[in-house]
Design a protein around this motif. Structure first.
Motif, PDB file in Angstrom:
ATOM      1  N   ILE A 330       0.860  -1.175   0.000  1.00  0.00           N
ATOM      2  CA  ILE A 330       0.000   0.000   0.000  1.00  0.00           C
ATOM      3  C   ILE A 330       0.892   1.220   0.000  1.00  0.00           C
ATOM      4  O   ILE A 330       1.897   1.269   0.719  1.00  0.00           O
ATOM      5  CB  ILE A 330      -0.915  -0.001   1.241  1.00  0.00           C
ATOM      6  CG1 ILE A 330      -1.852  -1.200   1.173  1.00  0.00           C
ATOM      7  CG2 ILE A 330      -1.691   1.301   1.367  1.00  0.00           C
ATOM      8  CD1 ILE A 330      -2.712  -1.363   2.390  1.00  0.00           C
ATOM      9  N   ARG A 331       0.541   2.188  -0.844  1.00  0.00           N
ATOM     10  CA  ARG A 331       1.338   3.413  -0.888  1.00  0.00           C
ATOM     11  C   ARG A 331       0.580   4.517  -0.181  1.00  0.00           C
ATOM     12  O   ARG A 331      -0.621   4.648  -0.323  1.00  0.00           O
ATOM     13  CB  ARG A 331       1.548   3.860  -2.336  1.00  0.00           C
ATOM     14  CG  ARG A 331       2.372   2.917  -3.158  1.00  0.00           C
ATOM     15  CD  ARG A 331       2.689   3.616  -4.473  1.00  0.00           C
ATOM     16  NE  ARG A 331       3.259   2.697  -5.432  1.00  0.00           N
ATOM     17  CZ  ARG A 331       2.537   1.907  -6.203  1.00  0.00           C
ATOM     18  NH1 ARG A 331       1.225   1.916  -6.124  1.00  0.00           N
ATOM     19  NH2 ARG A 331       3.130   1.098  -7.071  1.00  0.00           N
ATOM     20  N   PHE A 332       1.310   5.309   0.601  1.00  0.00           N
ATOM     21  CA  PHE A 332       0.678   6.534   1.066  1.00  0.00           C
ATOM     22  C   PHE A 332       1.708   7.642   1.191  1.00  0.00           C
ATOM     23  O   PHE A 332       2.906   7.421   1.170  1.00  0.00           O
ATOM     24  CB  PHE A 332      -0.112   6.324   2.366  1.00  0.00           C
ATOM     25  CG  PHE A 332       0.702   6.160   3.603  1.00  0.00           C
ATOM     26  CD1 PHE A 332       0.886   7.242   4.464  1.00  0.00           C
ATOM     27  CD2 PHE A 332       1.246   4.921   3.933  1.00  0.00           C
ATOM     28  CE1 PHE A 332       1.619   7.080   5.619  1.00  0.00           C
ATOM     29  CE2 PHE A 332       1.982   4.772   5.089  1.00  0.00           C
ATOM     30  CZ  PHE A 332       2.175   5.855   5.937  1.00  0.00           C
ATOM     31  N   VAL A 333       1.197   8.865   1.259  1.00  0.00           N
ATOM     32  CA  VAL A 333       2.067  10.029   1.231  1.00  0.00           C
ATOM     33  C   VAL A 333       2.011  10.706   2.594  1.00  0.00           C
ATOM     34  O   VAL A 333       0.934  10.881   3.167  1.00  0.00           O
ATOM     35  CB  VAL A 333       1.606  11.015   0.138  1.00  0.00           C
ATOM     36  CG1 VAL A 333       2.495  12.240   0.114  1.00  0.00           C
ATOM     37  CG2 VAL A 333       1.602  10.333  -1.215  1.00  0.00           C
ATOM     38  N   THR A 334       3.148  11.047   3.129  1.00  0.00           N
ATOM     39  CA  THR A 334       3.186  11.806   4.388  1.00  0.00           C
ATOM     40  C   THR A 334       4.045  13.041   4.173  1.00  0.00           C
ATOM     41  O   THR A 334       4.712  13.167   3.152  1.00  0.00           O
ATOM     42  CB  THR A 334       3.821  11.004   5.528  1.00  0.00           C
ATOM     43  OG1 THR A 334       5.200  10.800   5.199  1.00  0.00           O
ATOM     44  CG2 THR A 334       3.143   9.674   5.733  1.00  0.00           C
ATOM     45  N   ASP A 335       4.020  13.940   5.125  1.00  0.00           N
ATOM     46  CA  ASP A 335       4.911  15.091   5.008  1.00  0.00           C
ATOM     47  C   ASP A 335       6.322  14.686   5.412  1.00  0.00           C
ATOM     48  O   ASP A 335       6.566  13.616   5.951  1.00  0.00           O
ATOM     49  CB  ASP A 335       4.397  16.287   5.828  1.00  0.00           C
ATOM     50  CG  ASP A 335       4.030  15.864   7.227  1.00  0.00           C
ATOM     51  OD1 ASP A 335       4.786  15.056   7.798  1.00  0.00           O
ATOM     52  OD2 ASP A 335       2.991  16.315   7.747  1.00  0.00           O
ATOM     53  N   ASN A 336       7.248  15.587   5.133  1.00  0.00           N
ATOM     54  CA  ASN A 336       8.662  15.261   5.335  1.00  0.00           C
ATOM     55  C   ASN A 336       9.029  15.048   6.793  1.00  0.00           C
ATOM     56  O   ASN A 336       9.993  14.374   7.108  1.00  0.00           O
ATOM     57  CB  ASN A 336       9.524  16.390   4.745  1.00  0.00           C
ATOM     58  CG  ASN A 336       9.654  16.241   3.245  1.00  0.00           C
ATOM     59  OD1 ASN A 336       9.742  15.115   2.739  1.00  0.00           O
ATOM     60  ND2 ASN A 336       9.633  17.359   2.547  1.00  0.00           N
ATOM     61  N   GLU A 337       8.236  15.655   7.697  1.00  0.00           N
ATOM     62  CA  GLU A 337       8.581  15.590   9.112  1.00  0.00           C
ATOM     63  C   GLU A 337       8.198  14.263   9.752  1.00  0.00           C
ATOM     64  O   GLU A 337       8.671  13.930  10.837  1.00  0.00           O
ATOM     65  CB  GLU A 337       7.893  16.734   9.885  1.00  0.00           C
ATOM     66  CG  GLU A 337       8.505  18.107   9.654  1.00  0.00           C
ATOM     67  CD  GLU A 337       8.195  18.643   8.255  1.00  0.00           C
ATOM     68  OE1 GLU A 337       7.077  18.398   7.769  1.00  0.00           O
ATOM     69  OE2 GLU A 337       9.091  19.277   7.657  1.00  0.00           O
ATOM     70  N   ALA A 338       7.317  13.504   9.111  1.00  0.00           N
ATOM     71  CA  ALA A 338       6.841  12.269   9.730  1.00  0.00           C
ATOM     72  C   ALA A 338       8.002  11.295   9.984  1.00  0.00           C
ATOM     73  O   ALA A 338       8.814  11.070   9.103  1.00  0.00           O
ATOM     74  CB  ALA A 338       5.808  11.614   8.821  1.00  0.00           C
ATOM     75  N   PRO A 339       8.088  10.785  11.206  1.00  0.00           N
ATOM     76  CA  PRO A 339       9.207   9.893  11.549  1.00  0.00           C
ATOM     77  C   PRO A 339       8.959   8.471  11.039  1.00  0.00           C
ATOM     78  O   PRO A 339       8.571   7.596  11.803  1.00  0.00           O
ATOM     79  CB  PRO A 339       9.219   9.952  13.076  1.00  0.00           C
ATOM     80  CG  PRO A 339       7.791  10.229  13.452  1.00  0.00           C
ATOM     81  CD  PRO A 339       7.149  10.967  12.321  1.00  0.00           C
ATOM     82  N   VAL A 340       9.154   8.290   9.746  1.00  0.00           N
ATOM     83  CA  VAL A 340       8.916   6.970   9.160  1.00  0.00           C
ATOM     84  C   VAL A 340      10.211   6.464   8.561  1.00  0.00           C
ATOM     85  O   VAL A 340      10.843   7.126   7.751  1.00  0.00           O
ATOM     86  CB  VAL A 340       7.832   7.064   8.051  1.00  0.00           C
ATOM     87  CG1 VAL A 340       7.607   5.702   7.440  1.00  0.00           C
ATOM     88  CG2 VAL A 340       6.549   7.631   8.609  1.00  0.00           C
ATOM     89  N   ARG A 341      10.623   5.286   9.026  1.00  0.00           N
ATOM     90  CA  ARG A 341      11.861   4.725   8.496  1.00  0.00           C
ATOM     91  C   ARG A 341      11.625   3.288   8.050  1.00  0.00           C
ATOM     92  O   ARG A 341      10.680   2.633   8.513  1.00  0.00           O
ATOM     93  CB  ARG A 341      12.963   4.789   9.557  1.00  0.00           C
ATOM     94  CG  ARG A 341      14.134   5.659   9.130  1.00  0.00           C
ATOM     95  CD  ARG A 341      15.087   5.948  10.264  1.00  0.00           C
ATOM     96  NE  ARG A 341      14.726   7.208  10.946  1.00  0.00           N
ATOM     97  CZ  ARG A 341      14.223   7.268  12.181  1.00  0.00           C
ATOM     98  NH1 ARG A 341      14.039   6.171  12.886  1.00  0.00           N
ATOM     99  NH2 ARG A 341      13.941   8.436  12.713  1.00  0.00           N
ATOM    100  N   HIS A 342      12.451   2.838   7.194  1.00  0.00           N
ATOM    101  CA  HIS A 342      12.338   1.484   6.708  1.00  0.00           C
ATOM    102  C   HIS A 342      12.362   0.473   7.863  1.00  0.00           C
ATOM    103  O   HIS A 342      13.190   0.579   8.760  1.00  0.00           O
ATOM    104  CB  HIS A 342      13.513   1.197   5.756  1.00  0.00           C
ATOM    105  CG  HIS A 342      13.597  -0.236   5.327  1.00  0.00           C
ATOM    106  ND1 HIS A 342      12.730  -0.781   4.411  1.00  0.00           N
ATOM    107  CD2 HIS A 342      14.411  -1.226   5.713  1.00  0.00           C
ATOM    108  CE1 HIS A 342      13.015  -2.048   4.251  1.00  0.00           C
ATOM    109  NE2 HIS A 342      14.053  -2.360   5.021  1.00  0.00           N
TER     110      HIS A 342
END
Lengths: 371, 276
Positions: A330-342
């Motif tokens: 599933i693809r989704f878009v977040t802003d640059n600040e979101a703490p999402v890492r592999h």
């Protein structure tokens, strides 16, 4: 006003295998800017050619206003056309190219040249009038083609992928100019394109074609927010809409779509009819309509981050369900600040009013009623 | 560095050696026409054919100037007829759909590769029956029939390269189909028309066989036939000086013409080039 009524076009006479356009109905208002959008082979160029009179429909009627034009020659239709290759006459100068349609109407040479000069000023090529087409850049050739199409003050302007040979930057400029020019002149314009961004940006209404049929004919924002079927939903949008296979189930009056990775509860306001219960559907969610949330949210879905791509304006995150039972990411878009890492496990939720359910038992039409 | 110089030197030597015989032939050709070989002196005796009819060892031929006129008129007429027929025909083969198009194209191709000479006896009899022997009309009919398939084929290639968009644009801009052909397509394939004109001209200019076969009056000959007459009597002493002199007179216009048109020949393939 242009009316196309039940247009069918077979390239090879009666053979149905050669059908390019299959029962097309379309109404275009005066002064409107309409895009025909679809994948290659969907019949959009064929439709344009029939509007131009270069092809004759196998059956059906084309009206310009009240006039039936099925058998009217292209020269008698008062249309201007810009071709994908621009189709400038290589042996004539820019001035003569623009004056050509006027000279064909027996306009005196001096007057035709005067008009050519006027047109060239509008599209900002008046310094190039004495050049031959081969001495011009692609963008300049495109302007000459526009000037030639508009010189005779046509009722209808047909554009056949006019920007596909320009580079990305130039495309944006030309797009705006075409739109501005069209507004000023008020000429009914039909553009054929396979570039959805272009179609959505430039037109009042977009007709999405597939398999020689119109799938949906609506203003751009409506196409985007209320796609009528699976084709329109999956064709529009970049990154594309997430489409997840599932089954509708009901438990104590609460409907839910059960997929292999999660369960999505359908809000009360958008409940489906009972006949869909137990039937396969596809859940469609645009990447922008998924949000990060925290574990305390009752609607949160736990997902594992598979890949993070930087788009510049934000991040495109690809996630899998934690047990990896789902076939697709599933693809989704977040802003640059979101703490999402592999490798992270995140909680996300679907915006309650921004999802689509497509019926997979039939033709994939959208089960959501938009009121 | 040295190896490349050596390579270059080798290549140049090789090319020079290969070209030498050709150059020698041309030099010899000029010498044969302008030199008296018994005395080794320069002379223009061989060019007396400019002012008087040719006559030697039993051959009598008329003065050359009417023959030159015949040649020019015949060649230009052939060009006009062949171009006039092949351009519209090629357009039809390239652009229109009609019944039997495929078969007709195949037949054209067959005709093009068929040695016309094998049909000559039948041709002769037909012309006799039609009363066209010893007339220019007869020669022209046979000549055009022979060369049209090839020209149509070449011209079709040129039309095939014209994008449909251009023709459509013209029709949207107010021309009829024929108007688009005349005002847009013909200018587009002009270099092709030039090329087939030259082919047609050279073919007509060099035509001697049909004149030998179908024309019996010496004053109706063209230059090629005239030249052929000089060398085709049996048991004769061939006058090389005279033949080379007339030959030179016959070839020079073509050489000059070729020098001026070769640029066009080189451009021939640009006909269908994309504009962008």
């Amino acid at each position: 006003m242009i009316t196309l009524r039940n247009i069918v076009k077979n390239y090879d006479g009666k053979k149905e295998s050669s059908r390019a356009v299959d029962g097309l109905d379309l109404v275009i208002n005066k002064g409107e800017f309409v895009a025909l959008l679809g994948p290659s082979g969907c019949g959009k160029t064929t439709t344009l050619m029939m509007l131009a009179g270069l092809l004759k429909p196998t059956s059906g009627e084309i009206y310009f206003g009240d006039r039936l034009v099925n058998h009217v020659e292209p020269k008698d239709r008062n249309i201007g056309m810009v071709f994908q290759s621009y189709a400038l006459y290589p042996h004539l100068t820019v001035r003569d190219n623009i004056a050509f349609p006027l000279r064909e109407r027996k306009m005196p040479k001096a007057q035709a040249y005067e008009r050519a000069k006027e047109m060239s000023k509008i599209v900002q090529i008046d310094h190039l009038l004495d050049r031959k087409p081969s001495q011009l850049s692609g963008g300049q050739q495109q302007r000459v083609a526009m000037a030639r199409a508009l010189a005779k003050d046509p009722e209808i302007l047909l554009l056949d992928e006019p920007m596909s040979n320009l580079d990305a930057r130039l495309k944006l400029d030309v797009r705006d100019e075409i739109r501005k020019l069209q507004r000023e002149l008020g000429v009914t314009t039909i553009i054929v394109t396979h570039d959805q961004e272009e179609a959505l940006a430039i037109s009042d209404r977009v007709a999405i074609l597939n398999g020689g049929k119109i799938q949906q004919y609506a203003p751009p924002e409506e196409l985007f927010s209320q796609p009528v079927n699976l084709f329109v939903a999956s064709f529009l949008g970049n990154p594309p809409m997430n489409l997840i296979d599932g089954v509708v189930q009901e438990d104590k009056g609460v409907q839910a779509i059960v997929t292999s990775g999660f369960e999505f509860r359908i809000p009360e306001a958008r409940k489906l009819e009972a006949k869909h219960i137990g039937k396969p559907v596809k859940l469609g969610i645009r990447p922008h309509d998924l949000m990060l949330t925290d574990g305390s949210d009752p609607n949160a879905i736990a997902m594992k981050v598979d890949l993070v791509e930087h788009l510049g304006s934000g991040k495109l995150v690809k996630v899998m369900d934690a047990e990896q039972k789902m076939q697709s990411t599933i693809r989704f878009v977040t802003d640059n600040e979101a703490p999402v890492r592999h490798g992270d496990t995140i909680q996300m939720k679907i915006r309650e009013d921004k999802f689509h359910i497509f019926d997979m038992t039939e033709d994939g039409h959208n089960l959501m009623q938009f009121r | 560095m040295t190896t490349s110089t050596l390579k270059k030197a080798l290549a140049h030597t090789y090319m020079t050696l290969l070209t030498l015989p050709i150059i020698a032939m041309i030099v010899w050709y000029f010498l044969a026409a302008t030199m008296n070989f018994t005395t080794g002196e320069f002379s223009l005796d061989n060019f007396s054919f400019f002012t008087e009819p040719v006559e030697y060892s039993g051959i009598k031929l008329p003065l050359i100037w009417p023959i030159v006129l015949n040649t020019i008129v015949y060649s230009l007429m052939i060009v006009a007829i062949e171009v006039g027929i092949s351009v519209p025909t090629a357009y039809a083969f390239s652009r229109l759909d009609f019944k039997g198009k495929g078969a007709a194209l195949k037949f054209l191709f067959l005709m093009r590769s068929f040695p016309g000479i094998t049909l000559i006896i039948a041709t002769f009899f037909i012309l006799v029956k039609m009363g066209l022997v010893n007339t220019y009309l007869g020669v022209m009919l046979v000549a055009t029939t022979g060369s049209l398939p090839g020209l149509v084929y070449i011209m079709k290639g040129f039309f095939d390269e014209v994008p449909w968009d251009i023709e459509w644009a013209a029709m949207v801009d107010g021309t009829t189909r024929f108007g688009a052909f005349k005002k847009v397509l013909v200018p587009y394939v002009l270099s092709g028309i030039g090329a087939i004109s030259v082919f047609a001209f050279l073919g007509a200019y060099g035509e001697w066989f049909l004149f030998k076969l179908l024309i019996f009056n010496d004053d109706m000959l063209t230059l090629a036939g005239y030249l052929a007459k000089l060398v085709t009597k049996e048991n004769q002493i061939v006058n090389y000086g005279l033949i080379t002199a007339i030959g030179l007179f016959y070839t020079l216009p073509v050489v000059v013409f070729y020098i001026f048109t070769q640029k066009m020949f080189m451009k021939v393939n640009m006909g269908g080039a994309k504009q962008s």
